[in-house]
Design an enzyme around this catalytic site. Sequence first.
Site, PDB file in Angstrom:
ATOM      1  N   GLN B 124       0.851  -1.183   0.000  1.00  0.00           N
ATOM      2  CA  GLN B 124       0.000   0.000   0.000  1.00  0.00           C
ATOM      3  C   GLN B 124       0.889   1.235   0.000  1.00  0.00           C
ATOM      4  O   GLN B 124       1.598   1.483   0.975  1.00  0.00           O
ATOM      5  CB  GLN B 124      -0.873  -0.032   1.264  1.00  0.00           C
ATOM      6  CG  GLN B 124      -1.720   1.183   1.479  1.00  0.00           C
ATOM      7  CD  GLN B 124      -2.088   1.350   2.953  1.00  0.00           C
ATOM      8  OE1 GLN B 124      -1.223   1.304   3.814  1.00  0.00           O
ATOM      9  NE2 GLN B 124      -3.359   1.523   3.232  1.00  0.00           N
ATOM     10  N   GLY B 125       0.863   1.984  -1.074  1.00  0.00           N
ATOM     11  CA  GLY B 125       1.705   3.179  -1.165  1.00  0.00           C
ATOM     12  C   GLY B 125       0.903   4.431  -0.894  1.00  0.00           C
ATOM     13  O   GLY B 125       0.469   5.121  -1.818  1.00  0.00           O
ATOM     14  N   TYR B 126       0.693   4.718   0.369  1.00  0.00           N
ATOM     15  CA  TYR B 126      -0.050   5.924   0.755  1.00  0.00           C
ATOM     16  C   TYR B 126       0.905   6.943   1.371  1.00  0.00           C
ATOM     17  O   TYR B 126       1.083   8.038   0.870  1.00  0.00           O
ATOM     18  CB  TYR B 126      -1.152   5.600   1.778  1.00  0.00           C
ATOM     19  CG  TYR B 126      -2.380   4.878   1.264  1.00  0.00           C
ATOM     20  CD1 TYR B 126      -2.452   4.369  -0.029  1.00  0.00           C
ATOM     21  CD2 TYR B 126      -3.486   4.672   2.097  1.00  0.00           C
ATOM     22  CE1 TYR B 126      -3.580   3.695  -0.478  1.00  0.00           C
ATOM     23  CE2 TYR B 126      -4.615   4.011   1.660  1.00  0.00           C
ATOM     24  CZ  TYR B 126      -4.663   3.523   0.373  1.00  0.00           C
ATOM     25  OH  TYR B 126      -5.781   2.857  -0.047  1.00  0.00           O
ATOM     26  N   SER B 127       1.518   6.587   2.524  1.00  0.00           N
ATOM     27  CA  SER B 127       2.295   7.564   3.291  1.00  0.00           C
ATOM     28  C   SER B 127       3.528   8.030   2.530  1.00  0.00           C
ATOM     29  O   SER B 127       4.138   7.275   1.771  1.00  0.00           O
ATOM     30  CB  SER B 127       2.745   6.954   4.617  1.00  0.00           C
ATOM     31  OG  SER B 127       1.642   6.487   5.334  1.00  0.00           O
ATOM     32  N   SER B 159       4.796  -1.155   3.928  1.00  0.00           N
ATOM     33  CA  SER B 159       4.937  -2.528   4.426  1.00  0.00           C
ATOM     34  C   SER B 159       4.966  -3.491   3.247  1.00  0.00           C
ATOM     35  O   SER B 159       4.210  -3.308   2.280  1.00  0.00           O
ATOM     36  CB  SER B 159       3.757  -2.909   5.325  1.00  0.00           C
ATOM     37  OG  SER B 159       3.667  -2.037   6.419  1.00  0.00           O
ATOM     38  N   GLU B 242     -11.715  -0.935   7.859  1.00  0.00           N
ATOM     39  CA  GLU B 242     -10.433  -1.576   8.124  1.00  0.00           C
ATOM     40  C   GLU B 242      -9.986  -1.274   9.553  1.00  0.00           C
ATOM     41  O   GLU B 242      -9.510  -2.142  10.267  1.00  0.00           O
ATOM     42  CB  GLU B 242      -9.423  -1.046   7.107  1.00  0.00           C
ATOM     43  CG  GLU B 242      -8.428  -2.084   6.644  1.00  0.00           C
ATOM     44  CD  GLU B 242      -7.108  -1.936   7.347  1.00  0.00           C
ATOM     45  OE1 GLU B 242      -6.794  -0.806   7.731  1.00  0.00           O
ATOM     46  OE2 GLU B 242      -6.432  -2.962   7.519  1.00  0.00           O
TER      47      GLU B 242
HETATM   48  C1  LIG Z   1       4.010  -0.615  11.453  1.00  0.00           C
HETATM   49  C2  LIG Z   1       3.570   0.398  10.454  1.00  0.00           C
HETATM   50  C3  LIG Z   1       3.210  -0.019   9.188  1.00  0.00           C
HETATM   51  C4  LIG Z   1       2.813   0.914   8.238  1.00  0.00           C
HETATM   52  N1  LIG Z   1       2.501   0.470   6.976  1.00  0.00           N
HETATM   53  C5  LIG Z   1       2.167   1.381   6.031  1.00  0.00           C
HETATM   54  C6  LIG Z   1       1.922   0.962   4.692  1.00  0.00           C
HETATM   55  O1  LIG Z   1       2.001  -0.225   4.371  1.00  0.00           O
HETATM   56  N2  LIG Z   1       1.621   1.886   3.768  1.00  0.00           N
HETATM   57  C7  LIG Z   1       1.521   3.209   4.089  1.00  0.00           C
HETATM   58  O2  LIG Z   1       1.209   3.998   3.209  1.00  0.00           O
HETATM   59  N3  LIG Z   1       1.759   3.650   5.349  1.00  0.00           N
HETATM   60  C8  LIG Z   1       2.087   2.767   6.322  1.00  0.00           C
HETATM   61  N4  LIG Z   1       2.348   3.200   7.611  1.00  0.00           N
HETATM   62  C9  LIG Z   1       2.333   4.640   7.865  1.00  0.00           C
HETATM   63  C10 LIG Z   1       1.288   5.150   8.815  1.00  0.00           C
HETATM   64  O3  LIG Z   1       0.042   5.211   8.198  1.00  0.00           O
HETATM   65  C11 LIG Z   1       1.778   6.503   9.325  1.00  0.00           C
HETATM   66  O4  LIG Z   1       2.926   6.257  10.093  1.00  0.00           O
HETATM   67  C12 LIG Z   1       0.769   7.205  10.185  1.00  0.00           C
HETATM   68  O5  LIG Z   1      -0.349   7.590   9.437  1.00  0.00           O
HETATM   69  C13 LIG Z   1       1.374   8.433  10.883  1.00  0.00           C
HETATM   70  O6  LIG Z   1       2.039   9.262  10.003  1.00  0.00           O
HETATM   71  P1  LIG Z   1       3.541   9.745  10.302  1.00  0.00           P
HETATM   72  O7  LIG Z   1       4.338   8.544  10.568  1.00  0.00           O
HETATM   73  O8  LIG Z   1       3.969  10.639   9.223  1.00  0.00           O
HETATM   74  O9  LIG Z   1       3.449  10.546  11.658  1.00  0.00           O
HETATM   75  P2  LIG Z   1       3.054  12.079  11.824  1.00  0.00           P
HETATM   76  O10 LIG Z   1       1.828  12.351  11.065  1.00  0.00           O
HETATM   77  O11 LIG Z   1       4.242  12.940  11.568  1.00  0.00           O
HETATM   78  O12 LIG Z   1       2.733  12.094  13.361  1.00  0.00           O
HETATM   79  C14 LIG Z   1       3.721  12.281  14.382  1.00  0.00           C
HETATM   80  C15 LIG Z   1       3.006  12.589  15.695  1.00  0.00           C
HETATM   81  O13 LIG Z   1       2.204  13.757  15.526  1.00  0.00           O
HETATM   82  C16 LIG Z   1       0.887  13.509  15.843  1.00  0.00           C
HETATM   83  N5  LIG Z   1      -0.008  14.274  14.982  1.00  0.00           N
HETATM   84  C17 LIG Z   1       0.041  14.473  13.648  1.00  0.00           C
HETATM   85  N6  LIG Z   1      -0.991  15.195  13.215  1.00  0.00           N
HETATM   86  C18 LIG Z   1      -1.742  15.466  14.294  1.00  0.00           C
HETATM   87  C19 LIG Z   1      -2.963  16.159  14.510  1.00  0.00           C
HETATM   88  N7  LIG Z   1      -3.670  16.721  13.519  1.00  0.00           N
HETATM   89  N8  LIG Z   1      -3.434  16.209  15.766  1.00  0.00           N
HETATM   90  C20 LIG Z   1      -2.752  15.631  16.793  1.00  0.00           C
HETATM   91  N9  LIG Z   1      -1.621  14.976  16.665  1.00  0.00           N
HETATM   92  C21 LIG Z   1      -1.113  14.881  15.418  1.00  0.00           C
HETATM   93  C22 LIG Z   1       0.708  12.030  15.614  1.00  0.00           C
HETATM   94  O14 LIG Z   1      -0.371  11.491  16.352  1.00  0.00           O
HETATM   95  C23 LIG Z   1       2.027  11.489  16.074  1.00  0.00           C
HETATM   96  O15 LIG Z   1       2.009  11.333  17.460  1.00  0.00           O
HETATM   97  C24 LIG Z   1       2.757   2.287   8.563  1.00  0.00           C
HETATM   98  C25 LIG Z   1       3.109   2.702   9.850  1.00  0.00           C
HETATM   99  C26 LIG Z   1       3.506   1.777  10.793  1.00  0.00           C
HETATM  100  C27 LIG Z   1       3.902   2.242  12.148  1.00  0.00           C
END
Ligand SMILES: Cc1cc2nc3c(=O)[nH]c(=O)nc-3n(C[C@H](O)[C@H](O)[C@H](O)COP(=O)(O)OP(=O)(O)OC[C@H]3O[C@@H](n4cnc5c(N)ncnc54)[C@H](O)[C@@H]3O)c2cc1C
Lengths: 356, 397
Positions: B124-127, B159, B242
């Site tokens: 899944q290429g989202y983030s 992932s 999901e």
């Molecule tokens: C094990 C694992 C597997 C994953 N697999 C995939 C995958 O296969 N494909 C994919 O696309 N992504 C994947 N992800 C990514 C995941 O969706 C993101 O890590 C997640 O959405 C958070 O984004 P970020 O890491 O950029 O953190 P950030 O958005 O930078 O967040 C950092 C901190 O800031 C806080 N924060 C951010 N915005 C707000 C707000 N508006 N209000 C309050 N607090 C806030 C967050 O809660 C967090 O504590 C995976 C992540 C993990 C940990």
Amino acid sequence: MQFGLSEEQILLRDNVNRFLDDNSPLDRVRLYADGGDDADIWAGLAELGVPALLVPEEQGGIGLSPLDAAIVAECLGAHIAPTPFLGTAVMAPTALVASGGDHDELLAGIAAGTQRVGVAFSEAIKRRNDARVEVRGERMFGKSLFAFDAEADSYLVADQHKHLHLISASDPGLKRTHLTTVDKTRRTVELTYDNVEAQCISTDSSVFDATLDIGRVAIAADTLGAAQSMLDQAVEYAKQREQFNRPIGSFQAVKHMCAEMAAQLEPCRSMVWFAGHALAELPDEGRITACHTKAHLAEVAQFVAKTATEVHGGMGFTDLVGLHYWFKRCGANRQWLGAPEFVRQEAAVLQGIVSD
Amino acid sequence: MDLSFGPEYDTFRSEVVTFLANNADKAPQGNDLRGQAAKDWQKLLIENGYTCRTIPKKFGGYGAEPDIIKSRIIAEEFSKVRVHSGLGGQGISMLVPTLLEMGTQEQKEQFIRPTIMGEMVWCQGYSEPGAGSDLAALSTAAVLDGDEWVINGQKIWTSTAHIADWIFCLVRSEPDAPKHKGISFLLFDMKTPGIEVRPLVDMTGHANFNETFFTDVRVPKHQIVGERGQGWQVANAILGHERETLAPANTAQTRINALVDLMKSETADGARLIDNPVYRDRLMKLQSKVMAMRFNELRVLSARLNPGQDPGLSRMITKLEGTELRHDLEGLAIDVMGEIGLAYEDNPYLRGSGSWQREYMFYLGLIIGGGTSQIQKNIISERGLGMPREPKFEKAS
Ligand SMILES: Cc1cc2nc3c(=O)[nH]c(=O)nc-3n(C[C@H](O)[C@H](O)[C@H](O)COP(=O)(O)OP(=O)(O)OC[C@H]3O[C@@H](n4cnc5c(N)ncnc54)[C@H](O)[C@@H]3O)c2cc1C
């Protein structure tokens, strides 16, 4: 499959809530807290059939289920209503019916709202201080602490052996002393017994257990109502109170406090429903669910009560909004009929995880 | 209140139980869930309707009418005997439902069968580095050049990208449209020239996710799900559902039972930990929470079955509460074991094949992934409790 309230139950809830909105608003509760009585509230609830809920139809009652009692308890907690509901309408009828004896007259009086039966169980759950109940040849000696309620006509007293006895409030050997507590929405008393006539209701510990279980579920439901009301008040307050030119509810710190309260409280509602249902329908799960529900609601409500007060800022700490009445109701419910640590220990014993 | 599923479901349940009694020995063991044994097991489960149950036969599924009670019974019985309940992964759990809802006939025919058979692994290429919680800020560019999209940019935390055959990917195709309206949902082969995958080691010590780079990656124009600029709706069509299934109460129940067993067998100074009142009270507290979540899940199920019933916030809170609860539960097991709780990988004192540490970390990942706990709280307070939204912060230009 339907896990939720029936149409009749929703109607019951709405009716009781509507009555309490009109007849037990905060200002009315304050009158009770200042020493007034709860007679009109109880009389009104009696017209709605509340004291008759658990009394079988043969004795003039409605013969509903523990879940229905929990639904009413939730309404009472939400309105922090002063009533003898827990002892009179929940625990006493349960004990009297479960004992198998002939208590038709008393049950009919309960159902009609003319007889109030208090409960003194603390000594059979966890004895504190020098309190102790002893019965020798139908005469009762000793002392109970924090019996509820203060205006009962008779009391259901549990002794050390978990035997249940009925005593009259007008017995010359009984001394009843009001014990002031933080919770001003219900009154508790010290009962001292000096050769009081005791009518033995049951020597079967399962009758005591059944009475305690339903009491615990009703307290948990009361706590659910009180905690939900605190959350609702906090959310409303946060939407209208402004600081820094914006509603405080738009600050994330405040929003997250509210979200945490909601996230912890929402499963509690399902838990109370299940616990009420299980007491009547699922004998294997009833007792343990009652313990966990009592303990879990106590923990969640402690968090909600503190957090909802914080959301109100200084106003939360004042007597003006009266939030403290709910705070203290939750606090009292936490200790009544077993503090969470002890109740969880009972849950462990019930599962055979550990011996008594 | 009626907790019975009815007699026809009793028959169904006993069929599942019988199937498990006769076949559980064929289920894949250990952690190799992509090998031949796992694929054979998957085939057997589909033939019997125990996974991919409602996916139409013509796409390789079992083709049953949706019946959430049957699905629940299957989940309950498999979890009770702790038998592998079929292949997972983002292709099966996310892409297939998305295609069924929004895909073209050709896409359904091309992708669903190999995906559910385990022949086609997806990522899944989202983030992106600049778009995590604020996913709609993603900037990976897709520009149409004749019959092909040309993709440039970077994804992160992808992932299984290192083993995936294909990717479903959110890209910015309309740079001038508002943030949420300029995104498209593309599907492409991970062997396409211009894709580079760099594994990222995570806290478990293994590389389970990756950085994924795209340089002039050319993708046929028709490999889009939904219309141009509709990618945000396509991705969100199943995201909420999901989230609800990330930490089911069934599994929490199985784990807390395992924790009770662990505490009965682990000792400190020769005394069983279950007999220690401090640890036991922590256990009982978690048992209360697991119980509350089980009943919350019953309410969610009931509201699905009885459309008139108000689910309250029961659905919205499951991701937050469920993942935090599992993390706490696995963490208590580690505390109970003390230093032995630190054992990892080849340590001879390892308990439960190392599952306690593994799950402890895994659930921290789930607390962050799929919308962090903080984002869940934003959703609960704004959409659930109706609290005001955060004021917009305008970037100084
Ligand atoms: C094990 C694992 C597997 C994953 N697999 C995939 C995958 O296969 N494909 C994919 O696309 N992504 C994947 N992800 C990514 C995941 O969706 C993101 O890590 C997640 O959405 C958070 O984004 P970020 O890491 O950029 O953190 P950030 O958005 O930078 O967040 C950092 C901190 O800031 C806080 N924060 C951010 N915005 C707000 C707000 N508006 N209000 C309050 N607090 C806030 C967050 O809660 C967090 O504590 C995976 C992540 C993990 C940990």
